[in-house]
Structures are given as structure tokens and as C-alpha cells.
Design an enzyme around this catalytic site. Structure first.
Site, PDB file in Angstrom:
ATOM      1  N   CYS A  21     -14.783  -3.987   8.107  1.00 19.54           N
ATOM      2  CA  CYS A  21     -15.230  -5.271   8.656  1.00 19.54           C
ATOM      3  C   CYS A  21     -15.194  -5.131  10.175  1.00 19.54           C
ATOM      4  CB  CYS A  21     -14.401  -6.450   8.143  1.00 19.54           C
ATOM      5  SG  CYS A  21     -12.670  -6.496   8.645  1.00 19.54           S
TER       6      CYS A  21
ATOM      7  N   HIS B  75       3.526   8.960   3.242  1.00 17.84           N
ATOM      8  CA  HIS B  75       4.690   8.088   3.050  1.00 17.84           C
ATOM      9  C   HIS B  75       4.420   6.874   2.172  1.00 17.84           C
ATOM     10  CE1 HIS B  75       7.042   9.567   6.829  1.00 17.84           C
ATOM     11  NE2 HIS B  75       6.371  10.544   6.242  1.00 17.84           N
TER      12      HIS B  75
END
Length: 148
Positions: free
Chosen positions: A71, A104
Site C-alpha cells: 500500500c 526470528h
């Protein structure tokens, strides 16, 4: 790998650029199949949550493995996607974040702001994001807590 991509009208041009980039298999060592979930115009105003939901639902139903959302700022798409349980969307504008969110956090959606990152930078970020595997181990219990 099957990957979905979607945008709102503000992200349309960058989405189209990335579709071509991914379909031409310019990401090294990855065999990609790209599914475009829209939107289809830069001039017709659309609502970004609708497209975040399309990508999130496609991931959760195993139609695609990962998603890309674009966006204007990337913020709206990342907020909308992260409201869907099981989606771990990361707003990306640099290479280190792209690597760490995969290692992670097992990010399954990459969000871009078309007003923030250039097409070339988005390509570089996607190369890292698509090439890095989840580190598992100590990170797995943290990711599991996200869906509790």
C-alpha cells in the site's frame, strides 16, 4: 514456492513491478509461482483490509506459502494482516529487517510501502526475505505465543 501478492490502489505500480520480477524468477535459487490477488488499477480506490484478508486467508488455507502486500505506506496493510490469527506480517524497508523477521519471527507476509521503498530496494528486500529460513529453536516458542 507459491507466493501471493496484493495491493491497494496506492501500491498498484509497485505490486505490478514485483509480479514481473517474481514471475521472471529473478530471485536466485527459488522456483516461484506467483498468484496476483489484485487490485487491478491505480485509479480505482479500494480498501486495503480487503486485500490483506485475501492474502491471509490464502495462507491459512494453504493456497499459498507466503504473501506480499503493498500500500502507500505499508502500515495499513501490515496492521490489517496482523489482525488475522496465524499471519505474521512484517513491514519492510531494509535488508536487516527482512532477514531478522524471517529468522526470528517466521514472517509469512512481507509488507511494503510504495511511497517508502523504490522498486529496486523492494526487489533486494524480497530476495533476502524469500531466501532466509526460520531459525526455529528458541524462536519457536515465541512465535507459538503469538497465536495463543
Amino acid at each position: 514456492m507459491k507466493i501471493g501478492i496484493a495491493s491497494d490502489h496506492a501500491g498498484f505500480a509497485l505490486k505490478e513491478h514485483l509480479v514481473i520480477y517474481l514471475k521472471n524468477n529473478l530471485v536466485k535459487n527459488l522456483d516461484l509461482e506467483v498468484v496476483d490477488y489484485g487490485c487491478n488499477s491505480a485509479t480505482e480506490s479500494v480498501d486495503y483490509p480487503d486485500f490483506a484478508k485475501k492474502i491471509g486467508d490464502a495462507i491459512l488455507t494453504n493456497q499459498i506459502e507466503k504473501g506480499i502486500l503493498v500500500c502507500g505506506s505499508g502500515v495499513g496493510m501490515s496492521i490489517a494482516a496482523n489482525r488475522i490469527k496465524g499471519i505474521r506480517a512484517a513491514l519492510l524497508s531494509d535488508l536487516l529487517s527482512a532477514r531478522l523477521c524471517r529468522e526470528h519471527n517466521d514472517s509469512n507476509v512481507a509488507c511494503f510501502g510504495s511511497w517508502i521503498v523504490s522498486p529496486k530496494m523492494a526487489e533486494e528486500i524480497l530476495c533476502v526475505w524469500l531466501s532466509v529460513n526460520f531459525g526455529s529453536g528458541r524462536h519457536q516458542r515465541r512465535v507459538d505465543k503469538l497465536d495463543e
